[in-house]
Write a protein that holds these residues in place. Structure first.
Motif, PDB file in Angstrom:
ATOM      1  N   GLN A  35      61.969  60.864  46.777  1.00 10.04           N
ATOM      2  CA  GLN A  35      62.077  61.076  45.336  1.00 10.04           C
ATOM      3  C   GLN A  35      62.085  62.567  45.066  1.00 10.04           C
ATOM      4  O   GLN A  35      61.211  63.291  45.542  1.00 10.04           O
ATOM      5  CB  GLN A  35      60.923  60.395  44.593  1.00 10.04           C
ATOM      6  CG  GLN A  35      61.066  60.472  43.088  1.00 10.04           C
ATOM      7  CD  GLN A  35      59.994  59.678  42.360  1.00 10.04           C
ATOM      8  OE1 GLN A  35      58.960  59.336  42.922  1.00 10.04           O
ATOM      9  NE2 GLN A  35      60.247  59.390  41.100  1.00 10.04           N
ATOM     10  N   VAL A  36      63.084  63.017  44.328  1.00 14.14           N
ATOM     11  CA  VAL A  36      63.277  64.436  44.055  1.00 14.14           C
ATOM     12  C   VAL A  36      62.939  64.739  42.602  1.00 14.14           C
ATOM     13  O   VAL A  36      63.293  63.981  41.700  1.00 14.14           O
ATOM     14  CB  VAL A  36      64.741  64.858  44.330  1.00 14.14           C
ATOM     15  CG1 VAL A  36      64.958  66.333  44.021  1.00 14.14           C
ATOM     16  CG2 VAL A  36      65.123  64.557  45.766  1.00 14.14           C
ATOM     17  N   LYS A  37      62.261  65.850  42.403  1.00 14.02           N
ATOM     18  CA  LYS A  37      61.982  66.363  41.056  1.00 14.02           C
ATOM     19  C   LYS A  37      62.666  67.717  40.946  1.00 14.02           C
ATOM     20  O   LYS A  37      62.502  68.568  41.826  1.00 14.02           O
ATOM     21  CB  LYS A  37      60.477  66.511  40.861  1.00 14.02           C
ATOM     22  CG  LYS A  37      60.088  67.153  39.537  1.00 14.02           C
ATOM     23  CD  LYS A  37      58.580  67.293  39.462  1.00 14.02           C
ATOM     24  CE  LYS A  37      58.180  68.322  38.444  1.00 14.02           C
ATOM     25  NZ  LYS A  37      56.755  68.651  38.513  1.00 14.02           N
ATOM     26  N   ILE A  38      63.472  67.890  39.895  1.00 12.94           N
ATOM     27  CA  ILE A  38      64.104  69.194  39.687  1.00 12.94           C
ATOM     28  C   ILE A  38      63.514  69.847  38.440  1.00 12.94           C
ATOM     29  O   ILE A  38      63.033  69.173  37.540  1.00 12.94           O
ATOM     30  CB  ILE A  38      65.641  69.102  39.550  1.00 12.94           C
ATOM     31  CG1 ILE A  38      66.058  68.201  38.378  1.00 12.94           C
ATOM     32  CG2 ILE A  38      66.275  68.652  40.860  1.00 12.94           C
ATOM     33  CD1 ILE A  38      67.551  68.251  38.073  1.00 12.94           C
ATOM     34  N   VAL A  39      63.558  71.173  38.443  1.00 12.14           N
ATOM     35  CA  VAL A  39      63.157  71.951  37.282  1.00 12.14           C
ATOM     36  C   VAL A  39      64.412  72.656  36.792  1.00 12.14           C
ATOM     37  O   VAL A  39      65.091  73.340  37.571  1.00 12.14           O
ATOM     38  CB  VAL A  39      62.056  72.978  37.634  1.00 12.14           C
ATOM     39  CG1 VAL A  39      61.699  73.816  36.414  1.00 12.14           C
ATOM     40  CG2 VAL A  39      60.831  72.273  38.192  1.00 12.14           C
ATOM     41  N   GLY A  51      69.797  75.594  31.671  1.00  9.34           N
ATOM     42  CA  GLY A  51      70.938  74.924  32.260  1.00  9.34           C
ATOM     43  C   GLY A  51      71.112  75.135  33.754  1.00  9.34           C
ATOM     44  O   GLY A  51      72.119  74.746  34.325  1.00  9.34           O
ATOM     45  N   LYS A  52      70.140  75.789  34.400  1.00  9.41           N
ATOM     46  CA  LYS A  52      70.217  76.023  35.837  1.00  9.41           C
ATOM     47  C   LYS A  52      69.058  75.335  36.548  1.00  9.41           C
ATOM     48  O   LYS A  52      67.953  75.299  36.027  1.00  9.41           O
ATOM     49  CB  LYS A  52      70.169  77.528  36.159  1.00  9.41           C
ATOM     50  CG  LYS A  52      71.452  78.275  35.836  1.00  9.41           C
ATOM     51  CD  LYS A  52      71.388  79.714  36.311  1.00  9.41           C
ATOM     52  CE  LYS A  52      71.280  79.858  37.784  1.00  9.41           C
ATOM     53  NZ  LYS A  52      72.531  80.085  38.501  1.00  9.41           N
ATOM     54  N   ILE A  53      69.339  74.806  37.734  1.00 13.90           N
ATOM     55  CA  ILE A  53      68.275  74.223  38.548  1.00 13.90           C
ATOM     56  C   ILE A  53      67.492  75.381  39.165  1.00 13.90           C
ATOM     57  O   ILE A  53      68.055  76.181  39.910  1.00 13.90           O
ATOM     58  CB  ILE A  53      68.849  73.320  39.662  1.00 13.90           C
ATOM     59  CG1 ILE A  53      69.705  72.198  39.074  1.00 13.90           C
ATOM     60  CG2 ILE A  53      67.706  72.738  40.511  1.00 13.90           C
ATOM     61  CD1 ILE A  53      70.513  71.435  40.107  1.00 13.90           C
ATOM     62  N   THR A  54      66.213  75.491  38.810  1.00 18.43           N
ATOM     63  CA  THR A  54      65.397  76.594  39.317  1.00 18.43           C
ATOM     64  C   THR A  54      64.463  76.153  40.432  1.00 18.43           C
ATOM     65  O   THR A  54      63.923  76.983  41.154  1.00 18.43           O
ATOM     66  CB  THR A  54      64.570  77.230  38.182  1.00 18.43           C
ATOM     67  OG1 THR A  54      63.765  76.224  37.575  1.00 18.43           O
ATOM     68  CG2 THR A  54      65.484  77.865  37.138  1.00 18.43           C
ATOM     69  N   ASP A  55      64.254  74.827  40.563  1.00 17.82           N
ATOM     70  CA  ASP A  55      63.420  74.328  41.646  1.00 17.82           C
ATOM     71  C   ASP A  55      63.786  72.881  41.920  1.00 17.82           C
ATOM     72  O   ASP A  55      64.263  72.173  41.023  1.00 17.82           O
ATOM     73  CB  ASP A  55      61.930  74.428  41.288  1.00 17.82           C
ATOM     74  CG  ASP A  55      61.015  74.327  42.499  1.00 17.82           C
ATOM     75  OD1 ASP A  55      61.512  74.420  43.650  1.00 17.82           O
ATOM     76  OD2 ASP A  55      59.806  74.147  42.312  1.00 17.82           O
ATOM     77  N   ALA A  56      63.593  72.471  43.157  1.00 20.83           N
ATOM     78  CA  ALA A  56      63.816  71.083  43.557  1.00 20.83           C
ATOM     79  C   ALA A  56      62.787  70.764  44.630  1.00 20.83           C
ATOM     80  O   ALA A  56      62.717  71.457  45.643  1.00 20.83           O
ATOM     81  CB  ALA A  56      65.229  70.907  44.103  1.00 20.83           C
ATOM     82  N   VAL A  57      61.972  69.756  44.379  1.00 19.90           N
ATOM     83  CA  VAL A  57      60.925  69.391  45.327  1.00 19.90           C
ATOM     84  C   VAL A  57      60.923  67.885  45.541  1.00 19.90           C
ATOM     85  O   VAL A  57      61.310  67.124  44.662  1.00 19.90           O
ATOM     86  CB  VAL A  57      59.515  69.841  44.846  1.00 19.90           C
ATOM     87  CG1 VAL A  57      59.394  71.344  44.805  1.00 19.90           C
ATOM     88  CG2 VAL A  57      59.178  69.243  43.494  1.00 19.90           C
ATOM     89  N   ALA A  58      60.491  67.493  46.723  1.00 17.15           N
ATOM     90  CA  ALA A  58      60.328  66.073  47.014  1.00 17.15           C
ATOM     91  C   ALA A  58      58.924  65.668  46.591  1.00 17.15           C
ATOM     92  O   ALA A  58      57.949  66.177  47.129  1.00 17.15           O
ATOM     93  CB  ALA A  58      60.535  65.811  48.500  1.00 17.15           C
ATOM     94  N   VAL A  59      58.824  64.790  45.604  1.00 15.96           N
ATOM     95  CA  VAL A  59      57.510  64.277  45.214  1.00 15.96           C
ATOM     96  C   VAL A  59      57.107  63.137  46.134  1.00 15.96           C
ATOM     97  O   VAL A  59      55.930  62.849  46.281  1.00 15.96           O
ATOM     98  CB  VAL A  59      57.454  63.858  43.725  1.00 15.96           C
ATOM     99  CG1 VAL A  59      57.432  65.064  42.827  1.00 15.96           C
ATOM    100  CG2 VAL A  59      58.593  62.934  43.351  1.00 15.96           C
ATOM    101  N   GLN A  60      58.097  62.513  46.785  1.00 16.67           N
ATOM    102  CA  GLN A  60      57.844  61.515  47.821  1.00 16.67           C
ATOM    103  C   GLN A  60      58.845  61.757  48.940  1.00 16.67           C
ATOM    104  O   GLN A  60      59.993  62.083  48.675  1.00 16.67           O
ATOM    105  CB  GLN A  60      58.040  60.088  47.296  1.00 16.67           C
ATOM    106  CG  GLN A  60      57.010  59.598  46.327  1.00 16.67           C
ATOM    107  CD  GLN A  60      57.199  58.111  46.064  1.00 16.67           C
ATOM    108  OE1 GLN A  60      56.787  57.267  46.849  1.00 16.67           O
ATOM    109  NE2 GLN A  60      57.836  57.799  44.953  1.00 16.67           N
TER     110      GLN A  60
END
Length: 85
Positions: free
Chosen positions: A12-16, A20-29
């Motif tokens: 599961q991915v969470k983006i910030v 209008g730009k993706i500044t972070d992308a992390v796997a919450v799972q």
């Protein structure tokens, strides 16, 4: 994004998004246990590709195809929820 079952775990991915730009992308799972080695290898690559592409146009991490696929599908749903896809 949505939680994607890749057969040996959930990705599961969470983006910030900022301005209008993706500044972070992390796997919450992400898959763990005996697959830790592949997960730990793949996640930094997938994050870097996501930030570079600013979209779901990523190539994935070689050798970690299931994790890459799960990241891609979850990323697509996250981008949809953010109004970017």
């Amino acid at each position: 994004g949505s939680a994607i079952n890749v057969g040996y775990g959930i990705v599961q991915v969470k983006i910030v998004v900022s301005n209008g730009k993706i500044t972070d992308a992390v796997a919450v799972q992400a898959p763990s246990g005996r697959n830790d080695r592949w997960t730990n290898y793949a996640l930094p690559i997938l994050k870097q590709q996501t930030l570079a592409a600013q979209s779901d146009a990523i190539s994935g991490a070689s050798g970690a195809s299931y994790t890459s696929y799960g990241w891609y599908k979850s990323l697509q749903s996250a981008l949809t929820k953010a109004g970017m896809l």
